[in-house]
Each structure stands twice: as C-alpha cells, then as structure tokens.
Design a protein around this motif. Structure first.
Motif, short mmCIF file in Angstrom:
data_model
loop_
_atom_site.label_atom_id
_atom_site.label_comp_id
_atom_site.label_asym_id
_atom_site.label_seq_id
_atom_site.Cartn_x
_atom_site.Cartn_y
_atom_site.Cartn_z
N LEU A 2 0.82 -1.21 0.00
CA LEU A 2 0.00 0.00 0.00
C LEU A 2 0.85 1.26 0.00
O LEU A 2 1.99 1.26 0.46
N ASN A 3 0.27 2.34 -0.50
CA ASN A 3 0.91 3.64 -0.42
C ASN A 3 0.40 4.36 0.84
O ASN A 3 -0.38 3.79 1.62
N HIS A 54 -1.83 6.49 1.12
CA HIS A 54 -3.28 6.70 1.08
C HIS A 54 -4.04 5.45 1.52
O HIS A 54 -5.25 5.48 1.67
N THR A 99 -4.05 2.64 -0.34
CA THR A 99 -4.45 1.90 -1.55
C THR A 99 -3.20 1.28 -2.18
O THR A 99 -2.08 1.71 -1.89
N HIS A 128 -0.05 0.66 -4.14
CA HIS A 128 0.89 1.60 -4.75
C HIS A 128 0.81 1.47 -6.27
O HIS A 128 0.74 0.38 -6.81
#
Length: 135
Positions: A44-45, A47, A49, A51
């Motif tokens: 995930l990034n 945010h 979500t 990447h």
C-alpha cells in the motif's frame, strides 16, 4: 497454436523481481499472458491503496511474459498506464495481456488489470499499453 516449451515458461515464471513482489504467472500462451497478485498491507501507499508502482509492475510482468512468450527477445520501447480505480487489501489483482498488433520488428500489447474481491469483482482498475522492439 504452438506450445511453449517448459524451460521457457519456467524462465519467465521465475523472474526474481516478480517473486519479490509476489507476482505469479498463471497463464502463458503465444502472444498472451496472465499474472496475479494478492494485495497485502506492505504493497500500500500512504493513502492506504495499492501503490501505483505495484499495479504497474503487475501489468508490466504480464506484458513482458506475453511479448517474450514465443522465445524471441522482445524489449520494451514504450509503455503507458491509466489508473481507473483502487483495490483493497486481500483482493487479487489480475493482469491480462494480449497482443494487438505485430510487424517484423515491433509488437503492441494491451493489458487490462482487474480486481477480484467483494467490492470490485472483475472491475477494471487499470489499462496498460506497451510496445516492444524485437531485435
């Protein structure tokens, strides 16, 4: 349709970068390929979500497999990616690569990335296009 030799299939399937990310080659035919990746927390990034680089890498792996499926070297000339939606942790991302056009020295591919999960069952989350050079 020609069969792909097992040693060539194994060479493509054992890509070390893909192994690092958890990308699996699940289908390989002349001019087409399918790769899969289950989204985990470490992909995930900030945010929360997946990447964009992970989604791109999944599509690029399918593109590379499809374009090199028949045993001849194919090198990427250009690629682009359109992100349409996000997936969630636990969902499986599936990249389906298909050859669209071929000349003597180049070929073009489209890769659709779909999310298979409770909320995004089969939803296209990204579209990747790439062109290769065949030396």
């Amino acid at each position: 349709m020609a069969d792909i030799p097992d040693d060539h299939r194994e060479k493509i399937a054992s890509d070390p970068f893909c192994a690092t990310l958890g990308i699996e080659l699940t289908s390989l035919e002349p001019g087409s390929a399918r790769t899969e990746l289950t989204v985990s927390d470490d992909l995930l990034n900030f945010h929360g979500t997946p990447h964009g680089g992970v989604v791109y890498s999944l599509a690029d792996a399918a593109f590379a497999a499809a374009s090199n499926s028949e045993g001849e070297t194919a090198l990427a000339l250009e690629t682009n990616m359109s992100y349409l939606a996000a997936a969630e942790v636990g969902e499986t991302l599936v990249a389906l690569a298909e050859q669209e056009d071929e000349t003597r020295r180049t070929a073009s591919y489209r890769v659709d990335v779909r999310a298979d999960g409770e909320k995004t069952d089969g939803e296209t989350i990204a579209i990747f296009r790439g062109r290769v050079y065949k030396p």
